[in-house]
Design a protein around this motif. Structure first.
Motif, PDB file in Angstrom:
ATOM      1  N   GLN A  13       1.201  -1.585  -0.086  1.00  0.00           N
ATOM      2  CA  GLN A  13       0.025   0.000   0.268  1.00  0.00           C
ATOM      3  C   GLN A  13       0.713   1.130  -0.690  1.00  0.00           C
ATOM      4  O   GLN A  13       2.413   1.042   0.727  1.00  0.00           O
ATOM      5  N   PRO A  14      -0.024   2.610  -0.297  1.00  0.00           N
ATOM      6  CA  PRO A  14       1.134   3.581  -0.286  1.00  0.00           C
ATOM      7  C   PRO A  14       1.035   4.224   0.979  1.00  0.00           C
ATOM      8  O   PRO A  14       0.708   3.857   1.888  1.00  0.00           O
ATOM      9  N   LYS A  87       5.498   5.357  -2.811  1.00  0.00           N
ATOM     10  CA  LYS A  87       4.698   5.630  -3.508  1.00  0.00           C
ATOM     11  C   LYS A  87       3.650   5.059  -5.163  1.00  0.00           C
ATOM     12  O   LYS A  87       4.474   4.288  -5.793  1.00  0.00           O
ATOM     13  N   PRO A  88       2.568   5.364  -5.225  1.00  0.00           N
ATOM     14  CA  PRO A  88       2.135   4.527  -6.727  1.00  0.00           C
ATOM     15  C   PRO A  88       2.821   5.078  -7.562  1.00  0.00           C
ATOM     16  O   PRO A  88       3.065   3.843  -8.540  1.00  0.00           O
ATOM     17  N   VAL A 128       2.687  -0.371  -5.903  1.00  0.00           N
ATOM     18  CA  VAL A 128       2.387   0.126  -5.173  1.00  0.00           C
ATOM     19  C   VAL A 128       0.951   0.806  -5.522  1.00  0.00           C
ATOM     20  O   VAL A 128       0.461   1.675  -5.805  1.00  0.00           O
ATOM     21  N   SER A 129      -0.079   0.393  -4.268  1.00  0.00           N
ATOM     22  CA  SER A 129      -1.846   0.202  -4.508  1.00  0.00           C
ATOM     23  C   SER A 129      -2.465   0.297  -3.688  1.00  0.00           C
ATOM     24  O   SER A 129      -2.172  -0.632  -2.745  1.00  0.00           O
ATOM     25  N   SER A 130      -3.173   0.793  -2.588  1.00  0.00           N
ATOM     26  CA  SER A 130      -4.503   0.278  -2.361  1.00  0.00           C
ATOM     27  C   SER A 130      -5.608  -0.414  -2.279  1.00  0.00           C
ATOM     28  O   SER A 130      -6.301  -0.708  -1.791  1.00  0.00           O
TER      29      SER A 130
END
Length: 130
Positions: A13-14, A87-88, A128-130
């Motif tokens: 996750q970020p 970060k994404p 990197v992702s929610s």
């Protein structure tokens, strides 16, 4: 057989952290400068971090300075990259590369140039992702 093998990538996750590893076989990493580059579809491979083979000096791209630390454990023949506050835009396939010629070290570490003398691993994906 000379090989580099990356590991440690994954989905995070970020704001999270990952530690990537680059393990060498068939040669001794002590004598090589090692860099991490990353690549996303349709884009050129871009340099992220580098550690030289002379005095262990480290280099970082502007986009990761303050969030990333590269280090080497010569006893384990492995280089690590600790990535924090992800970060994404850090998403991509991460490759480690090795060179030992002085000119190539300058190109790879100082200029983050993808020169033909770099030995590359096969990469490890980071998302990197929610």
């Amino acid at each position: 057989q000379v090989q580099l093998m990356e590991s440690g990538g994954g989905l995070v996750q970020p704001g999270g952290s990952l530690r990537l590893s680059c393990a060498a076989s068939g040669f001794t990493l002590d004598y090589y400068a090692i860099a991490w580059f990353r690549q996303t579809p349709g884009k050129e491979r871009e340099g992220v971090s580098c550690i030289n083979n002379n005095n262990g000096q480290t280099f970082y791209s502007e986009s990761v300075t303050g969030r990333v630390t590269i280090s080497r454990d010569n006893a384990k023949n492995t280089v690590y990259m600790q990535m924090n506050r992800l970060k994404p835009e850090d998403t991509g396939v991460y490759y480690c590369g090795a060179v030992h010629e002085d000119k190539s070290v300058q190109d790879m570490c100082v200029g983050f140039r993808n020169v033909e003398t770099i030995k590359w691993g096969k990469g490890t994906p980071v998302t990197v992702s929610s």
